[in-house]
Design a protein around this motif. Structure first.
Motif, PDB file in Angstrom:
ATOM      1  N   HIS A   1       1.137  -1.401   0.341  1.00 50.20           N
ATOM      2  CA  HIS A   1       0.323   0.454   0.175  1.00 50.20           C
ATOM      3  C   HIS A   1       0.423   1.091  -0.525  1.00 50.20           C
ATOM      4  O   HIS A   1       0.264   2.232   0.596  1.00 50.20           O
ATOM      5  N   THR A   2       2.603   1.405  -0.291  1.00 47.65           N
ATOM      6  CA  THR A   2       2.974   2.514  -0.426  1.00 47.65           C
ATOM      7  C   THR A   2       3.918   2.196  -1.028  1.00 47.65           C
ATOM      8  O   THR A   2       4.344   3.553  -1.757  1.00 47.65           O
ATOM      9  N   GLN A   3       3.752   1.479  -2.128  1.00 48.50           N
ATOM     10  CA  GLN A   3       5.043   0.685  -3.200  1.00 48.50           C
ATOM     11  C   GLN A   3       4.735   2.389  -4.806  1.00 48.50           C
ATOM     12  O   GLN A   3       3.184   0.746  -5.385  1.00 48.50           O
ATOM     13  N   THR A   4       4.794   2.728  -4.991  1.00 48.99           N
ATOM     14  CA  THR A   4       4.630   3.483  -6.551  1.00 48.99           C
ATOM     15  C   THR A   4       5.456   2.817  -7.523  1.00 48.99           C
ATOM     16  O   THR A   4       5.880   1.871  -7.474  1.00 48.99           O
ATOM     17  N   ILE A   5       4.203   2.620  -8.710  1.00 50.69           N
ATOM     18  CA  ILE A   5       4.762   2.299  -9.968  1.00 50.69           C
ATOM     19  C   ILE A   5       5.791   2.678 -10.430  1.00 50.69           C
ATOM     20  O   ILE A   5       7.193   1.868 -10.821  1.00 50.69           O
ATOM     21  N   LEU A   6       6.393   3.934  -9.720  1.00 47.53           N
ATOM     22  CA  LEU A   6       8.080   4.940 -10.497  1.00 47.53           C
ATOM     23  C   LEU A   6       8.971   4.065  -9.669  1.00 47.53           C
ATOM     24  O   LEU A   6       9.814   3.454  -9.617  1.00 47.53           O
ATOM     25  N   ALA A   7       8.534   4.080  -8.255  1.00 47.48           N
ATOM     26  CA  ALA A   7       9.148   3.251  -6.985  1.00 47.48           C
ATOM     27  C   ALA A   7       9.865   1.345  -7.396  1.00 47.48           C
ATOM     28  O   ALA A   7      11.431   1.392  -7.331  1.00 47.48           O
ATOM     29  N   LEU A   8       8.960   0.820  -7.846  1.00 47.08           N
ATOM     30  CA  LEU A   8       9.353  -0.163  -8.370  1.00 47.08           C
ATOM     31  C   LEU A   8       9.765  -0.102  -9.915  1.00 47.08           C
ATOM     32  O   LEU A   8      11.073  -0.335 -10.271  1.00 47.08           O
ATOM     33  N   ALA A   9       9.676   0.485 -11.038  1.00 50.15           N
ATOM     34  CA  ALA A   9      10.291   0.771 -11.993  1.00 50.15           C
ATOM     35  C   ALA A   9      12.069   0.873 -11.569  1.00 50.15           C
ATOM     36  O   ALA A   9      12.576   0.292 -12.102  1.00 50.15           O
ATOM     37  N   LYS A  10      11.814   1.923 -10.748  1.00 48.99           N
ATOM     38  CA  LYS A  10      13.870   2.231 -10.528  1.00 48.99           C
ATOM     39  C   LYS A  10      14.192   1.514  -9.756  1.00 48.99           C
ATOM     40  O   LYS A  10      15.475   0.880 -10.095  1.00 48.99           O
ATOM     41  N   GLU A  11      13.744   0.538  -8.268  1.00 47.97           N
ATOM     42  CA  GLU A  11      14.393  -0.765  -8.574  1.00 47.97           C
ATOM     43  C   GLU A  11      14.679  -1.077  -9.032  1.00 47.97           C
ATOM     44  O   GLU A  11      16.009  -2.319  -9.053  1.00 47.97           O
ATOM     45  N   HIS A  12      14.414  -1.319  -9.953  1.00 49.32           N
ATOM     46  CA  HIS A  12      14.520  -2.333 -10.836  1.00 49.32           C
ATOM     47  C   HIS A  12      15.007  -1.985 -12.199  1.00 49.32           C
ATOM     48  O   HIS A  12      15.188  -2.258 -13.360  1.00 49.32           O
ATOM     49  N   HIS A  13      15.425  -0.593 -12.460  1.00 45.73           N
ATOM     50  CA  HIS A  13      16.182  -0.215 -13.629  1.00 45.73           C
ATOM     51  C   HIS A  13      15.918  -0.011 -15.473  1.00 45.73           C
ATOM     52  O   HIS A  13      16.048  -0.311 -16.167  1.00 45.73           O
ATOM     53  N   ILE A  14      13.800   0.202 -14.715  1.00 45.27           N
ATOM     54  CA  ILE A  14      13.329   0.078 -15.520  1.00 45.27           C
ATOM     55  C   ILE A  14      12.920   1.779 -15.885  1.00 45.27           C
ATOM     56  O   ILE A  14      13.032   2.703 -14.947  1.00 45.27           O
ATOM     57  N   PRO A  15      13.731   2.614 -17.302  1.00 47.99           N
ATOM     58  CA  PRO A  15      13.975   3.884 -17.459  1.00 47.99           C
ATOM     59  C   PRO A  15      12.784   4.668 -17.677  1.00 47.99           C
ATOM     60  O   PRO A  15      12.544   5.197 -18.602  1.00 47.99           O
ATOM     61  N   ILE A  16      11.729   5.131 -16.561  1.00 51.88           N
ATOM     62  CA  ILE A  16      10.635   5.857 -17.085  1.00 51.88           C
ATOM     63  C   ILE A  16      11.373   6.938 -16.255  1.00 51.88           C
ATOM     64  O   ILE A  16      11.741   7.099 -15.667  1.00 51.88           O
ATOM     65  N   ASP A  17      10.611   8.191 -17.341  1.00 52.76           N
ATOM     66  CA  ASP A  17      11.387   9.168 -17.365  1.00 52.76           C
ATOM     67  C   ASP A  17      10.199  10.283 -15.902  1.00 52.76           C
ATOM     68  O   ASP A  17       8.712   9.798 -15.666  1.00 52.76           O
ATOM     69  N   PHE A  18      10.875  10.544 -14.721  1.00 47.39           N
ATOM     70  CA  PHE A  18      10.186  11.149 -14.071  1.00 47.39           C
ATOM     71  C   PHE A  18      11.004  12.647 -13.335  1.00 47.39           C
ATOM     72  O   PHE A  18      11.664  12.841 -14.147  1.00 47.39           O
ATOM     73  N   GLY A  19      10.162  13.288 -13.394  1.00 44.43           N
ATOM     74  CA  GLY A  19      10.993  15.210 -13.181  1.00 44.43           C
ATOM     75  C   GLY A  19      10.196  14.900 -10.941  1.00 44.43           C
ATOM     76  O   GLY A  19      11.021  15.077 -10.021  1.00 44.43           O
ATOM     77  N   CYS A  20       9.280  15.706 -11.207  1.00 48.49           N
ATOM     78  CA  CYS A  20       9.284  16.059  -9.697  1.00 48.49           C
ATOM     79  C   CYS A  20       8.916  14.914  -8.271  1.00 48.49           C
ATOM     80  O   CYS A  20       9.125  15.261  -7.059  1.00 48.49           O
ATOM     81  N   GLN A  21       8.392  13.883  -8.892  1.00 42.89           N
ATOM     82  CA  GLN A  21       7.838  12.891  -7.671  1.00 42.89           C
ATOM     83  C   GLN A  21       7.004  12.816  -6.959  1.00 42.89           C
ATOM     84  O   GLN A  21       6.701  12.423  -6.248  1.00 42.89           O
ATOM     85  N   GLU A  22       6.441  14.027  -7.342  1.00 40.76           N
ATOM     86  CA  GLU A  22       5.121  14.897  -6.434  1.00 40.76           C
ATOM     87  C   GLU A  22       3.855  15.041  -7.218  1.00 40.76           C
ATOM     88  O   GLU A  22       2.820  15.320  -6.095  1.00 40.76           O
TER      89      GLU A  22
END
Ligand code: FES
Length: 120
Positions: free
Chosen positions: A23-44
């Motif tokens: 209930h806390t893990q975002t798609i972006l956090a999961l992608a970063k953890e697995h080195h999947i190159p989803i673009d991001f900026g503010c993270q907010e």
């Protein structure tokens, strides 16, 4: 345990496990953890850089989840991926009205999903 498949036209598809019920893990956090190159900026949830398209792997319904948060509504409205009518209906149905999501805001649920992300 949910299987999350990340797909992009320029990268090999990658399927990873998500911890069900965190209930806390975002798609972006999961992608970063697995080195999947989803673009991001503010993270907010403000810039819209992390826009992804999410669908249920069974293809029978929209992915699970509650209504979009206020920041997601604002960003998706600005990007033209959600209408006022869809927003109104979302609060009636209590489910996300669109497959377009912000990877930094969408929490992973116990559901197998496909996450399509753009590539540069
Ligand atoms: Fe800015 Fe997700 S990184 S909205």
């Amino acid at each position: 345990m949910a299987l999350i498949t990340f797909s992009s036209p320029l990268h090999k598809d990658k399927t990873v496990y998500a911890v069900a019920g965190s209930h806390t893990q975002t798609i972006l956090a999961l992608a970063k953890e697995h080195h999947i190159p989803i673009d991001f900026g503010c993270q907010e949830g403000n810039c819209g850089t992390c826009l992804v398209k999410v669908s249920s792997m069974d293809g029978k319904r929209a992915p699970m989840g509650g209504p979009l948060n206020v920041r997601e509504v604002a960003a998706l409205t600005e990007l033209g991926h959600i209408t006022k009518a869809e927003i109104d209906q979302m609060y009636v149905d209590d489910i996300p009205p669109t497959q377009w999501r912000l990877a930094c805001q969408m929490i992973v649920r116990d559901e197998d999903i496909l996450v399509e992300y753009p590539s540069k």
